[in-house]
Write a protein that holds these residues in place. Sequence first.
Motif, PDB file in Angstrom:
ATOM      1  N   HIS A  24       0.839  -1.290   0.110  1.00 39.97           N
ATOM      2  CA  HIS A  24       0.111  -0.124   0.152  1.00 39.97           C
ATOM      3  C   HIS A  24       0.981   1.178   0.074  1.00 39.97           C
ATOM      4  O   HIS A  24       0.473   2.333  -0.720  1.00 39.97           O
ATOM      5  CB  HIS A  24      -0.913   0.010   1.346  1.00 39.97           C
ATOM      6  CG  HIS A  24      -2.058  -0.615   1.161  1.00 39.97           C
ATOM      7  ND1 HIS A  24      -3.167  -0.074   0.118  1.00 39.97           N
ATOM      8  CD2 HIS A  24      -2.867  -1.394   1.854  1.00 39.97           C
ATOM      9  CE1 HIS A  24      -4.295  -0.769   0.152  1.00 39.97           C
ATOM     10  NE2 HIS A  24      -4.123  -1.458   1.258  1.00 39.97           N
ATOM     11  N   CYS A  52      -7.659  -1.542   4.699  1.00 33.01           N
ATOM     12  CA  CYS A  52      -6.741  -1.071   5.372  1.00 33.01           C
ATOM     13  C   CYS A  52      -6.248   0.458   4.936  1.00 33.01           C
ATOM     14  O   CYS A  52      -5.760   1.271   5.730  1.00 33.01           O
ATOM     15  CB  CYS A  52      -5.419  -1.923   5.145  1.00 33.01           C
ATOM     16  SG  CYS A  52      -5.283  -3.400   6.066  1.00 33.01           S
ATOM     17  N   HIS A  69     -18.212   1.796   3.253  1.00 32.12           N
ATOM     18  CA  HIS A  69     -18.260   0.348   2.426  1.00 32.12           C
ATOM     19  C   HIS A  69     -18.622   0.270   1.055  1.00 32.12           C
ATOM     20  O   HIS A  69     -19.700   0.147   0.598  1.00 32.12           O
ATOM     21  CB  HIS A  69     -19.453  -0.479   3.028  1.00 32.12           C
ATOM     22  CG  HIS A  69     -19.345  -0.246   4.766  1.00 32.12           C
ATOM     23  ND1 HIS A  69     -20.383  -0.084   5.346  1.00 32.12           N
ATOM     24  CD2 HIS A  69     -18.137  -0.319   5.641  1.00 32.12           C
ATOM     25  CE1 HIS A  69     -20.160  -0.055   6.939  1.00 32.12           C
ATOM     26  NE2 HIS A  69     -18.657  -0.180   6.808  1.00 32.12           N
ATOM     27  N   GLY A  95     -11.634  -5.793  -1.498  1.00 28.60           N
ATOM     28  CA  GLY A  95     -12.972  -6.428  -0.899  1.00 28.60           C
ATOM     29  C   GLY A  95     -13.658  -5.291  -0.887  1.00 28.60           C
ATOM     30  O   GLY A  95     -15.101  -5.075  -1.234  1.00 28.60           O
ATOM     31  N   ASP A  96     -13.224  -3.849  -0.603  1.00 28.87           N
ATOM     32  CA  ASP A  96     -14.137  -2.661  -0.878  1.00 28.87           C
ATOM     33  C   ASP A  96     -14.678  -2.413  -2.154  1.00 28.87           C
ATOM     34  O   ASP A  96     -15.884  -2.439  -2.641  1.00 28.87           O
ATOM     35  CB  ASP A  96     -13.233  -1.626  -0.566  1.00 28.87           C
ATOM     36  CG  ASP A  96     -14.023  -0.250  -0.491  1.00 28.87           C
ATOM     37  OD1 ASP A  96     -14.617   0.265   0.552  1.00 28.87           O
ATOM     38  OD2 ASP A  96     -14.061   0.507  -1.604  1.00 28.87           O
ATOM     39  N   GLY A 126      -7.511  -7.411   3.954  1.00 32.18           N
ATOM     40  CA  GLY A 126      -6.609  -7.031   4.854  1.00 32.18           C
ATOM     41  C   GLY A 126      -6.807  -6.808   6.005  1.00 32.18           C
ATOM     42  O   GLY A 126      -6.787  -7.483   7.315  1.00 32.18           O
ATOM     43  N   MET A 127      -7.793  -5.669   6.247  1.00 34.65           N
ATOM     44  CA  MET A 127      -7.950  -5.047   7.594  1.00 34.65           C
ATOM     45  C   MET A 127      -8.781  -5.953   8.572  1.00 34.65           C
ATOM     46  O   MET A 127      -8.729  -5.738   9.775  1.00 34.65           O
ATOM     47  CB  MET A 127      -8.861  -3.815   7.074  1.00 34.65           C
ATOM     48  CG  MET A 127      -9.201  -2.914   8.345  1.00 34.65           C
ATOM     49  SD  MET A 127     -10.593  -1.726   7.914  1.00 34.65           S
ATOM     50  CE  MET A 127     -10.110  -0.451   9.225  1.00 34.65           C
TER      51      MET A 127
HETATM   52  C1  LIG Z   1     -21.074  -4.603   4.125  1.00 33.28           C
HETATM   53  C2  LIG Z   1     -19.770  -4.775   5.032  1.00 33.28           C
HETATM   54  N1  LIG Z   1     -18.929  -5.960   5.024  1.00 33.28           N
HETATM   55  C3  LIG Z   1     -17.879  -6.044   5.691  1.00 33.28           C
HETATM   56  C4  LIG Z   1     -17.261  -4.959   6.400  1.00 33.28           C
HETATM   57  C5  LIG Z   1     -16.021  -5.058   6.870  1.00 33.28           C
HETATM   58  N2  LIG Z   1     -14.803  -4.855   6.349  1.00 33.28           N
HETATM   59  C6  LIG Z   1     -14.300  -3.473   6.588  1.00 33.28           C
HETATM   60  S1  LIG Z   1     -13.009  -3.579   5.781  1.00 33.28           S
HETATM   61  C7  LIG Z   1     -13.145  -4.972   4.936  1.00 33.28           C
HETATM   62  C8  LIG Z   1     -12.170  -5.501   4.026  1.00 33.28           C
HETATM   63  C9  LIG Z   1     -11.041  -4.693   3.374  1.00 33.28           C
HETATM   64  O1  LIG Z   1     -10.379  -5.306   2.376  1.00 33.28           O
HETATM   65  P1  LIG Z   1      -9.747  -4.796   1.117  1.00 33.28           P
HETATM   66  O2  LIG Z   1     -10.769  -3.863   0.530  1.00 33.28           O
HETATM   67  O3  LIG Z   1      -9.530  -6.100   0.205  1.00 33.28           O
HETATM   68  O4  LIG Z   1      -8.741  -3.680   1.835  1.00 33.28           O
HETATM   69  P2  LIG Z   1      -7.185  -4.382   2.213  1.00 33.28           P
HETATM   70  O5  LIG Z   1      -7.694  -4.111   3.715  1.00 33.28           O
HETATM   71  O6  LIG Z   1      -6.954  -5.608   1.840  1.00 33.28           O
HETATM   72  O7  LIG Z   1      -6.375  -3.144   1.746  1.00 33.28           O
HETATM   73  C10 LIG Z   1     -14.172  -5.394   5.458  1.00 33.28           C
HETATM   74  C11 LIG Z   1     -14.844  -6.865   5.118  1.00 33.28           C
HETATM   75  C12 LIG Z   1     -18.011  -3.815   6.096  1.00 33.28           C
HETATM   76  N3  LIG Z   1     -17.136  -2.800   6.770  1.00 33.28           N
HETATM   77  N4  LIG Z   1     -19.081  -3.796   5.565  1.00 33.28           N
END
Ligand SMILES: Cc1ncc(C[n+]2csc(CCOP(=O)(O)OP(=O)(O)O)c2C)c(N)n1
Length: 249
Positions: A24, A52, A69, A95-96, A126-127
């Motif tokens: 990142h 994250c 989200h 994920g986002d 990740g987060m």
């Molecule tokens: C609807 C919903 N589901 C689950 C979450 C929990 N949540 C917050 S951050 C995240 C994952 C983020 O992962 P990513 O976007 O891949 O970023 P990274 O942390 O890997 O940089 C999740 C599942 C949420 N905030 N809202």
Amino acid sequence: MAVVFKGTKGLTDVKSHYCPGCTHGIVHRLVGEVLEELGVLGETIGVAPVGCSVLAYKYFNCDVHQAAHGRAPAVATGIRRVHPDKVVFTYQGDGDLASIGAAEIVHAAARGEKFTTVFINNAIYGMTGGQMAPTTLVGQKATTSPLGRDPKKVGMPMKVSEMLATLDGANFVERCTVHNPAGVRKTKIALKKAFEMQINGEGFGIVEILSTCPTNWGMTPVDSLKWLEENMIPYYPLGNIRTPEGGDK
Ligand SMILES: Cc1ncc(C[n+]2csc(CCOP(=O)(O)OP(=O)(O)O)c2C)c(N)n1
Ligand code: SF4
């Protein structure tokens, strides 16, 4: 003495919270350098995601809005339409972007919204502790797939860039990596092109960047870079997928 490297004005002096070896930070630096070199730091508004990089607003030396989200593309759409003279970007993890906010990115790209998306694909959430993401590779272990991703149960990993490139509104789509110096240089070129196109009034652009998550992959930073090269690049091929010049692959 000759200066061979210096920090960018595109980032603040705040120490980041990212884990050792997380890429990142490299991408943050590249975005900061590009905005500085284009001379648009004072007129840029970023949108930070959940994940994250939720704290990205502390690190980029420009205005940054926080979006709930997966809604960063919707927020960026509003900001860019209200402020057509500003440079607007979203910074989102897989994920986002590909899970919680899949609809937002698809429709923003379909509409050809004039902002730039920096998409960090580290194949995992990740987060929140390493759950399976839409981008998790077949066989890859995650807290929610302890035996490895099984495509019979959860389908194949999503190739988001290829999917978005089918939309006419997606003007610029490129996949890069930051796991080695050549990849870092190419990523910067792609980011610059995407931002330049936005400044020239052209439509939506996305740069997907293959990244590491040593913490949740359970590897050392060095092993993570190797794992990315050996496992992610074969499934997520690098290169330009769509350009306005008709460079679709
Ligand atoms: C609807 C919903 N589901 C689950 C979450 C929990 N949540 C917050 S951050 C995240 C994952 C983020 O992962 P990513 O976007 O891949 O970023 P990274 O942390 O890997 O940089 C999740 C599942 C949420 N905030 N809202
Ligand atoms: S959990 Fe993963 S993505 Fe998040 S900061 Fe740590 S290494 Fe980076």
